[in-house]
Design a protein around this motif. Structure first.
Motif, PDB file in Angstrom:
ATOM      1  N   LEU A  25      16.480  26.964 -36.143  1.00 32.13           N
ATOM      2  CA  LEU A  25      15.076  27.384 -36.153  1.00 32.13           C
ATOM      3  C   LEU A  25      14.146  26.184 -35.951  1.00 32.13           C
ATOM      4  CD1 LEU A  25      15.226  29.956 -39.100  1.00 32.13           C
ATOM      5  CD2 LEU A  25      14.832  30.483 -36.686  1.00 32.13           C
ATOM      6  N   GLU A  26      14.498  25.036 -36.551  1.00 29.96           N
ATOM      7  CA  GLU A  26      13.690  23.821 -36.383  1.00 29.96           C
ATOM      8  C   GLU A  26      13.682  23.364 -34.928  1.00 29.96           C
ATOM      9  OE1 GLU A  26      11.896  22.154 -38.557  1.00 29.96           O
ATOM     10  OE2 GLU A  26      12.467  23.144 -40.419  1.00 29.96           O
ATOM     11  N   ILE A  75      13.853  25.198 -32.377  1.00 28.93           N
ATOM     12  CA  ILE A  75      12.981  26.093 -31.616  1.00 28.93           C
ATOM     13  C   ILE A  75      11.522  25.772 -31.892  1.00 28.93           C
ATOM     14  CG2 ILE A  75      12.196  28.493 -31.402  1.00 28.93           C
ATOM     15  CD1 ILE A  75      15.095  29.347 -31.886  1.00 28.93           C
ATOM     16  N   MET A  76      11.209  25.546 -33.179  1.00 26.57           N
ATOM     17  CA  MET A  76       9.807  25.336 -33.574  1.00 26.57           C
ATOM     18  C   MET A  76       9.237  24.021 -33.046  1.00 26.57           C
ATOM     19  SD  MET A  76       9.544  26.771 -37.462  1.00 26.57           S
ATOM     20  CE  MET A  76      10.838  25.713 -38.098  1.00 26.57           C
ATOM     21  N   GLY A  77      10.052  22.959 -33.021  1.00 22.72           N
ATOM     22  CA  GLY A  77       9.557  21.649 -32.589  1.00 22.72           C
ATOM     23  C   GLY A  77       8.928  21.668 -31.207  1.00 22.72           C
ATOM     24  N   PRO A  78       9.683  22.086 -30.163  1.00 24.15           N
ATOM     25  CA  PRO A  78       9.082  22.145 -28.813  1.00 24.15           C
ATOM     26  C   PRO A  78       7.911  23.111 -28.715  1.00 24.15           C
ATOM     27  CG  PRO A  78      11.479  22.231 -28.700  1.00 24.15           C
ATOM     28  CD  PRO A  78      11.119  22.380 -30.145  1.00 24.15           C
ATOM     29  N   THR A  79       7.985  24.224 -29.479  1.00 25.41           N
ATOM     30  CA  THR A  79       6.900  25.207 -29.395  1.00 25.41           C
ATOM     31  C   THR A  79       5.575  24.589 -29.800  1.00 25.41           C
ATOM     32  OG1 THR A  79       8.413  27.038 -29.850  1.00 25.41           O
ATOM     33  CG2 THR A  79       6.068  27.442 -30.223  1.00 25.41           C
ATOM     34  N   THR A 104      19.599  23.306 -47.862  1.00 23.41           N
ATOM     35  CA  THR A 104      19.070  24.346 -46.967  1.00 23.41           C
ATOM     36  C   THR A 104      17.600  24.613 -47.256  1.00 23.41           C
ATOM     37  OG1 THR A 104      21.261  25.374 -46.889  1.00 23.41           O
ATOM     38  CG2 THR A 104      19.389  26.707 -46.152  1.00 23.41           C
ATOM     39  N   ILE A 105      17.269  24.795 -48.534  1.00 29.00           N
ATOM     40  CA  ILE A 105      15.869  25.056 -48.883  1.00 29.00           C
ATOM     41  C   ILE A 105      14.998  23.834 -48.623  1.00 29.00           C
ATOM     42  CG2 ILE A 105      16.084  24.409 -51.336  1.00 29.00           C
ATOM     43  CD1 ILE A 105      14.030  27.361 -50.042  1.00 29.00           C
ATOM     44  N   ALA A 106      15.562  22.639 -48.867  1.00 28.80           N
ATOM     45  CA  ALA A 106      14.781  21.414 -48.627  1.00 28.80           C
ATOM     46  C   ALA A 106      14.426  21.288 -47.150  1.00 28.80           C
ATOM     47  CB  ALA A 106      15.575  20.196 -49.095  1.00 28.80           C
ATOM     48  N   MET A 107      15.389  21.601 -46.281  1.00 26.83           N
ATOM     49  CA  MET A 107      15.140  21.533 -44.842  1.00 26.83           C
ATOM     50  C   MET A 107      14.073  22.546 -44.407  1.00 26.83           C
ATOM     51  SD  MET A 107      18.937  21.146 -43.192  1.00 26.83           S
ATOM     52  CE  MET A 107      19.990  19.754 -43.576  1.00 26.83           C
ATOM     53  N   SER A 108      14.079  23.709 -45.044  1.00 27.85           N
ATOM     54  CA  SER A 108      13.118  24.745 -44.650  1.00 27.85           C
ATOM     55  C   SER A 108      11.696  24.388 -45.052  1.00 27.85           C
ATOM     56  CB  SER A 108      13.513  26.079 -45.293  1.00 27.85           C
ATOM     57  OG  SER A 108      13.309  26.050 -46.696  1.00 27.85           O
ATOM     58  N   ILE A 109      11.543  23.512 -46.042  1.00 25.42           N
ATOM     59  CA  ILE A 109      10.201  23.157 -46.534  1.00 25.42           C
ATOM     60  C   ILE A 109       9.582  22.023 -45.730  1.00 25.42           C
ATOM     61  CG2 ILE A 109       8.974  22.143 -48.516  1.00 25.42           C
ATOM     62  CD1 ILE A 109      10.823  23.753 -50.335  1.00 25.42           C
ATOM     63  N   LEU A 110      10.413  21.088 -45.290  1.00 31.12           N
ATOM     64  CA  LEU A 110       9.866  19.888 -44.634  1.00 31.12           C
ATOM     65  C   LEU A 110       9.165  20.221 -43.313  1.00 31.12           C
ATOM     66  CD1 LEU A 110      12.632  17.155 -45.086  1.00 31.12           C
ATOM     67  CD2 LEU A 110      10.441  17.334 -46.266  1.00 31.12           C
ATOM     68  N   PRO A 111       7.865  19.956 -43.182  1.00 33.86           N
ATOM     69  CA  PRO A 111       7.156  20.209 -41.909  1.00 33.86           C
ATOM     70  C   PRO A 111       7.132  18.945 -41.048  1.00 33.86           C
ATOM     71  CG  PRO A 111       5.568  19.745 -43.636  1.00 33.86           C
ATOM     72  CD  PRO A 111       6.926  19.533 -44.234  1.00 33.86           C
ATOM     73  N   VAL A 119      21.377  14.399 -32.991  1.00 31.96           N
ATOM     74  CA  VAL A 119      21.157  13.806 -31.667  1.00 31.96           C
ATOM     75  C   VAL A 119      20.015  14.525 -30.940  1.00 31.96           C
ATOM     76  CG1 VAL A 119      22.184  13.413 -29.396  1.00 31.96           C
ATOM     77  CG2 VAL A 119      23.531  13.013 -31.468  1.00 31.96           C
ATOM     78  N   LEU A 120      20.006  15.874 -31.012  1.00 32.52           N
ATOM     79  CA  LEU A 120      18.959  16.636 -30.329  1.00 32.52           C
ATOM     80  C   LEU A 120      17.582  16.353 -30.910  1.00 32.52           C
ATOM     81  CD1 LEU A 120      20.676  20.119 -29.840  1.00 32.52           C
ATOM     82  CD2 LEU A 120      19.952  18.540 -28.049  1.00 32.52           C
ATOM     83  N   ILE A 121      17.466  16.369 -32.235  1.00 33.22           N
ATOM     84  CA  ILE A 121      16.180  16.084 -32.879  1.00 33.22           C
ATOM     85  C   ILE A 121      15.724  14.668 -32.543  1.00 33.22           C
ATOM     86  CG2 ILE A 121      15.112  15.662 -35.141  1.00 33.22           C
ATOM     87  CD1 ILE A 121      16.572  18.112 -36.176  1.00 33.22           C
ATOM     88  N   SER A 122      16.668  13.730 -32.551  1.00 31.95           N
ATOM     89  CA  SER A 122      16.333  12.343 -32.206  1.00 31.95           C
ATOM     90  C   SER A 122      15.883  12.246 -30.756  1.00 31.95           C
ATOM     91  CB  SER A 122      17.545  11.433 -32.442  1.00 31.95           C
ATOM     92  OG  SER A 122      17.941  11.475 -33.793  1.00 31.95           O
TER      93      SER A 122
END
Length: 830
Positions: free
Chosen positions: A664-665, A667-671, A252-259, A74-77
């Motif tokens: 972590l995602e 945090i990174m998105g808004p930054t 987990t690793i797949a999520m960490s790779i997707l930019p 929901v937050l990412i959306s």
């Protein structure tokens, strides 16, 4: 019926017509933009991974983790929808501003309105260079022709008049010459264009090279993520034999790779960049223009109205029989008055060109009896020829005829039978007037009996009457504008239809570089392609230009690998504006054809706004680079921290789970898309050369910098990991310390990467209130995750002792701050 006899509709009639026939806009089915965004979101790789991960948690009975991931979806959306909404709102405002305008007669006044406000029954004024906004019937016209290629595919203009069989005009066509008053008969979907369903809104804009590169990069990362995902799944399945558990660890690793932040950042930066430009009075019509602006290496500008004020004042008269230059403010003799009279008759009956307006005003000043109402236009030769001239034939009820011509002095001299001595004297006077920066017109008169007029105006036997000279002073800010372009490494070229002497004189007055030499359109057309490419590089002033010559200049500059910006306002500027990388139309004096051909419009015709536009283009591009370099740098340590302990069989092989990666995602998105988009322009941005408009977004040096920064952070995190294991810390403490390293590194990476040249102490002074807000929020939430018992238990964290916290934060700090030494070396040795 003359235009001044038309009263037009009043407000009540306008309201009644609009109530009956609707508004002048195309109505077509469009997909709900909100639903479309939701549909796109549901197919995003990251969202799909979250759905799968949440489902696995619920299946395994880990309801709290599953609920957290559902909330994360929901937050990412919500973040994506917010960014998409900002982008769509910005584009909607731009669309409103780029809507064509038209002139109508209402309540006895000629006013300008948006084309969608036109109603059936309106009296529309269609003049040269305008886009016809509705279907209508011509009731009055002068030398009126229309380009109907959008409907018929035929590129040649069609002559139309009230007494012709073809006396209708159609929406979407453009006026090639002359002027007409039209009664509107159909609007919107009821027009011929509306019925055949051609709407510009249905044309999809092609993706820009940068957008294609970014999409390709993300696809490659998705593919790489898929490969690593399968490898990790296989390793975990081999070790544990559990399908769902190993699948979760692979996710987990797949999520960490997707930019997935990169496409969002690109769309946000471009749309909001266009919105910021709009706020500055620069209307961007195509998104690709935003990314091209910062690369402009050459700006080609016209003279009148761009360099000068477009306020023509009649300053000098030269009547041939008297043979001397006279100031029109002095007492004039009959010969000079007759010269003004003939120049007025050679002008349009309804003047809109500033020189013609000045001539009509001078006629009104020196002649108490107004002849104009007693004469009707009998025949007209529009502006044409090289050099150009125009001829008007008027006749009254008694058969008395006036044949008057004006235009480039050379054109009138060539069409007159002057003696060699007289011609030489006129040319000397021309040079004298031009050396003062005056714009000069030659005036001629002819006598012709009968109505079998010559096919071309140059075949009349003209009597050369004299010269009229106007002064259009340079804009007050134009010198500083050019200085700003030069400082930014951008070359400036003047392309004008005026003569060389006048143009060079104005150029000298404003300190223009290259004012000492010029080339004419005729000379330019004789050059070979190779010679032309050399000449356009060495020459800065191009005079007596016509459409074909302008187009050759633009194409030659492009062949020299220049990124070309071109200003224009007239019908004849259309091809060159279209050919330039950045076509710039004038908002006030620009024709609709010029605006349609251009990629951006200067609302108030001020070239200084182009300096601001280039600066904004450079700022947007630089900030987008910072955002994407940040994304690359911060993703690398997350990937390595997840993958290396598993691949090397360390004691805690799965230090992070999807909930940690998603935090972590978040945090990174808004930054990347909020902080960096809001960053101000660095002070050296407009002192650098234009960036090369290459096919690659990053050069290897920039990409190498991001990779090294990411590896340095990963090394810091993994050293802390090994430190914790060495001292037999629990898995929860180890996880918390590594997480703290990444959060601290993220904070300092945000600050350090605000500039790849200036120090962090300089960038801390940059005005961007979002930096403090988002970093403070990040630190507060991280503190709660570690020291709030419920949250720390949920994330499998353990409260850290002061020493553990200091070590972790210090490692994150050192993993980033080393780059300040690199920046110091840049400043010292470059």
């Amino acid at each position: 019926m003359e235009p001044n006899e038309i009263t037009g509709l009043n407000q009540q009639q306008i309201d009644e017509s609009r109530a009956k026939y609707g508004s002048n806009s195309f109505e077509h089915k469009t997909e709900n933009s909100f639903l479309k965004t939701i549909k796109v979101l549901l197919t995003e790789p990251m969202v799909l991974l979250l759905f799968v991960a949440a489902a696995i948690y619920f299946i395994n009975g880990s309801y709290s983790d599953g609920t957290f991931l559902a909330i994360a979806i929901v937050l990412i959306s919500a973040i994506s929808l917010y960014q998409d909404s900002r982008s769509r709102n910005a584009l909607a405002q731009l669309k409103t501003l780029t809507q064509p305008k038209c002139k109508v007669i209402r309540d006895k006044e000629t006013i300008q309105i948006k084309s969608e406000e036109l109603v059936v029954g309106d009296y529309l004024i269609a003049d040269e260079g305008t886009l016809i906004a509705a279907d209508g019937l011509i009731i009055q016209s002068n030398d009126f022709s229309v380009n109907e290629s959008i409907l018929t595919g035929e590129s040649l203009a069609v002559y139309k008049a009230p007494d012709q069989a073809d006396n209708l005009v159609y929406s979407g066509t453009t006026v090639a010459s002359g002027l007409a008053v039209v009664t509107v008969t159909a609007i919107g979907n009821e027009t011929r264009l509306g019925r055949i369903g051609k709407s510009l809104e249905n044309i999809d804009e092609e993706k820009t090279p940068l957008e294609v590169q970014i999409n390709n990069f993300v696809k490659k990362m998705v593919f790489a993520g898929g490969i690593v995902f399968l490898i990790v799944w296989a390793i975990n399945f081999y070790n544990s034999g559990g399908i769902l558990d190993s699948l979760m660890k692979a996710l987990t690793i797949a999520m960490s790779i997707l930019p997935e932040e990169i496409p969002v950042a690109f769309t946000t930066f471009m749309a909001l960049g266009a919105w910021r430009l709009m706020k500055m009075g620069i209307v961007v019509k195509q998104m690709k223009t935003v990314e091209t602006l910062g690369s402009a290496t050459v700006i080609c500008t016209d003279k009148t109205g761009t360099i000068t004020q477009n306020k023509m004042t009649l300053v000098a008269l030269y009547e041939l029989s008297k043979g001397r230059i006279v100031n029109p403010e002095e007492a004039l003799g009959n010969q000079e008055k007759e010269l003004i009279r003939m120049a007025m008759w050679a002008s349009e009956p309804i003047p809109f060109d500033p020189m013609e307006v000045a001539l009509h005003a001078a006629y009104g000043k020196f002649f108490t009896i107004n002849e104009r109402p007693r004469y009707k236009m009998w025949h007209e030769y529009p502006l044409g020829g090289k050099p150009p001239m125009m001829t008007h034939i008027f006749q009254n009820e008694t058969g008395n005829r006036i044949i008057a011509a004006k235009g480039a002095p050379e054109a009138l001299l060539n069409a007159s039978n002057l003696s060699t001595e007289d011609r030489k004297h006129v040319e000397e006077v021309m040079n004298t007037l031009a050396s003062n920066g005056y714009r000069i017109l030659g005036v001629g008169e002819a006598i012709f009996a009968g109505d079998d007029f010559p096919a071309i105006q140059q075949d009349f036997s003209f009597k050369f009457k004299g010269l009229v000279a106007f002064y259009d002073p340079p804009k007050q800010n134009i010198r500083s504008v050019f200085d700003s372009f030069y400082a930014a490494g951008i070359d400036v070229k003047i392309i004008t239809g005026d003569n060389a002497a006048t143009t060079c004189a104005i150029a000298r007055q404003i300190g223009f570089r290259g004012a000492e030499s010029s080339i004419s359109g005729d000379e330019l057309m004789k050059l070979t392609e190779t010679g032309l490419r050399q000449r356009v590089s060495a020459t800065s002033i191009f005079t007596r230009m016509f459409p074909e010559a302008k187009l050759r200049i633009i194409n030659a500059l492009k062949a020299n690998d220049e990124i070309v910006a071109m200003t224009g306002d007239g019908v004849n500027d259309g091809p060159a504006l279209k050919a330039a990388h950045i076509g710039i139309a004038m908002g006030k004096k620009g024709t609709e054809i010029a605006k349609q051909a251009a990629s951006l419009v200067l609302a108030d015709d001020d070239l200084e706004k182009m300096v601001a536009a280039v600066a904004m283009g450079r700022r947007i591009y630089a900030n987008l680079k910072k955002a994407i370099q940040y994304i690359i740098s911060i993703h690398i340590p997350i990937i390595l921290t997840v993958f290396i302990p598993l691949a090397l069989g360390w004691v805690y092989p799965n230090i992070f789970s999807p909930v940690h990666i998603i935090f972590l995602e978040l945090i990174m998105g808004p930054t990347c898309s909020i902080i960096y988009e809001n960053e101000p322009m660095e002070k050296n941005t407009m002192l650098q050369k234009p960036r090369p408009f290459s096919s690659t977004f990053f050069n290897w040096r920039e990409l190498f910098t991001s990779v090294v920064q990411g590896i340095a952070i990963a090394v810091a995190a993994l050293l802390v990991y090994r430190y914790a294991v060495y001292y037999n810390y629990t898995e929860a403490i180890t996880r918390t310390m590594v997480f703290t390293v990444l959060i601290t590194a993220n904070v300092f990476l945000t600050l350090v990467n605000r500039s790849f040249y200036y120090s962090i102490f300089t960038t801390l002074k940059y005005k961007n209130n979002l930096v403090l807000g988002i970093i403070s929020l990040t630190l507060v939430i991280t503190g709660l995750l570690i020291y709030n018992s419920w949250l720390s238990a949920f994330f499998d964290f353990n409260p850290l002792a002061i020493g553990q916290l200091g070590l972790s934060a210090g490692a994150g700090f050192l993993g980033v701050i080393w780059y300040e030494l690199v920046k110091w070396k840049k400043r010292k040795f470059t």
